[in-house]
Design a protein around this motif. Sequence first.
Motif, PDB file in Angstrom:
ATOM      1  N   GLU A  28       0.836  -1.205   0.000  1.00 25.89           N
ATOM      2  CA  GLU A  28       0.000   0.000   0.000  1.00 25.89           C
ATOM      3  C   GLU A  28       0.874   1.259   0.000  1.00 25.89           C
ATOM      4  O   GLU A  28       0.614   2.199  -0.753  1.00 25.89           O
ATOM      5  N   ASP A  29       1.910   1.276   0.858  1.00 21.61           N
ATOM      6  CA  ASP A  29       2.828   2.414   0.878  1.00 21.61           C
ATOM      7  C   ASP A  29       3.534   2.551  -0.463  1.00 21.61           C
ATOM      8  O   ASP A  29       3.698   3.657  -0.981  1.00 21.61           O
ATOM      9  N   LEU A  30       3.951   1.419  -1.031  1.00 23.27           N
ATOM     10  CA  LEU A  30       4.651   1.453  -2.316  1.00 23.27           C
ATOM     11  C   LEU A  30       3.757   2.050  -3.394  1.00 23.27           C
ATOM     12  O   LEU A  30       4.190   2.922  -4.148  1.00 23.27           O
ATOM     13  N   ALA A  31       2.501   1.633  -3.456  1.00 21.21           N
ATOM     14  CA  ALA A  31       1.576   2.163  -4.461  1.00 21.21           C
ATOM     15  C   ALA A  31       1.387   3.667  -4.279  1.00 21.21           C
ATOM     16  O   ALA A  31       1.375   4.424  -5.256  1.00 21.21           O
ATOM     17  N   SER A  32       1.286   4.094  -3.038  1.00 20.69           N
ATOM     18  CA  SER A  32       1.112   5.524  -2.755  1.00 20.69           C
ATOM     19  C   SER A  32       2.333   6.330  -3.187  1.00 20.69           C
ATOM     20  O   SER A  32       2.215   7.379  -3.819  1.00 20.69           O
ATOM     21  N   VAL A  33       3.507   5.816  -2.865  1.00 14.27           N
ATOM     22  CA  VAL A  33       4.742   6.524  -3.209  1.00 14.27           C
ATOM     23  C   VAL A  33       4.965   6.512  -4.722  1.00 14.27           C
ATOM     24  O   VAL A  33       5.353   7.520  -5.306  1.00 14.27           O
ATOM     25  N   ILE A  34       4.696   5.387  -5.370  1.00 15.56           N
ATOM     26  CA  ILE A  34       4.850   5.301  -6.831  1.00 15.56           C
ATOM     27  C   ILE A  34       3.985   6.347  -7.516  1.00 15.56           C
ATOM     28  O   ILE A  34       4.401   6.973  -8.492  1.00 15.56           O
ATOM     29  N   SER A  35       2.790   6.582  -6.993  1.00 12.98           N
ATOM     30  CA  SER A  35       1.884   7.547  -7.620  1.00 12.98           C
ATOM     31  C   SER A  35       2.440   8.970  -7.574  1.00 12.98           C
ATOM     32  O   SER A  35       2.049   9.816  -8.371  1.00 12.98           O
ATOM     33  N   ALA A  36       3.372   9.231  -6.660  1.00 13.30           N
ATOM     34  CA  ALA A  36       4.002  10.556  -6.572  1.00 13.30           C
ATOM     35  C   ALA A  36       5.294  10.631  -7.376  1.00 13.30           C
ATOM     36  O   ALA A  36       5.859  11.707  -7.534  1.00 13.30           O
ATOM     37  N   GLY A  37       5.767   9.524  -7.903  1.00  5.44           N
ATOM     38  CA  GLY A  37       7.056   9.480  -8.597  1.00  5.44           C
ATOM     39  C   GLY A  37       6.890   9.455 -10.089  1.00  5.44           C
ATOM     40  O   GLY A  37       5.823   9.766 -10.589  1.00  5.44           O
ATOM     41  N   PRO A  38       7.934   9.070 -10.829  1.00  5.10           N
ATOM     42  CA  PRO A  38       9.249   8.673 -10.335  1.00  5.10           C
ATOM     43  C   PRO A  38      10.013   9.876  -9.787  1.00  5.10           C
ATOM     44  O   PRO A  38       9.615  11.022  -9.988  1.00  5.10           O
ATOM     45  N   PHE A  39      11.103   9.597  -9.119  1.00  4.15           N
ATOM     46  CA  PHE A  39      11.785  10.619  -8.348  1.00  4.15           C
ATOM     47  C   PHE A  39      13.148  10.993  -8.917  1.00  4.15           C
ATOM     48  O   PHE A  39      13.808  10.183  -9.547  1.00  4.15           O
ATOM     49  N   ASP A  40      13.548  12.226  -8.654  1.00  5.75           N
ATOM     50  CA  ASP A  40      14.879  12.687  -9.042  1.00  5.75           C
ATOM     51  C   ASP A  40      15.940  12.144  -8.093  1.00  5.75           C
ATOM     52  O   ASP A  40      17.066  11.879  -8.503  1.00  5.75           O
ATOM     53  N   VAL A  41      15.573  12.002  -6.816  1.00  4.28           N
ATOM     54  CA  VAL A  41      16.509  11.529  -5.793  1.00  4.28           C
ATOM     55  C   VAL A  41      15.783  10.564  -4.864  1.00  4.28           C
ATOM     56  O   VAL A  41      14.647  10.811  -4.465  1.00  4.28           O
TER      57      VAL A  41
END
Length: 141
Positions: A28-41
Amino acid sequence: LCLIAENASVNGVSDIIKPVRFDWHSNEDLASVISAGPFDVVVGASLKLDTWEDRFWFVLQKLSKKDTRIVLVHTVGAFSNETANSSGFEVLGRVSADIYGMQTSMGESSDFEAVYLQVMDVDKEETDRFQQDESECEVSQ
């Protein structure tokens, strides 16, 4: 996290730096974080890679893009360059925490290092493989 947010605010970058608590083991955390990414750092510290290495590389791939810079601070030797490479990452460098004056509680050299990574350039990998295969085919005269 509050200190990171405060530092971002003081430095005028709170609009682009959003620290979040993330349980790497939670889908669940991974899905939430992925939705805000991908990331520069992506930054990780004391991750205990030996306890979940396969999941770690999977999650890191999901959070990264080709030019994402990754900084991991952990025990020296927690993973090899070969392990990173086989997981799709290139190690750009390793820096001993000694240069920052860190020491163990016994006053000895630090057992931490910072490792800088990025997603491996597939084209570069293919080019290197081609050049290696080509050199193996050279005929001596």
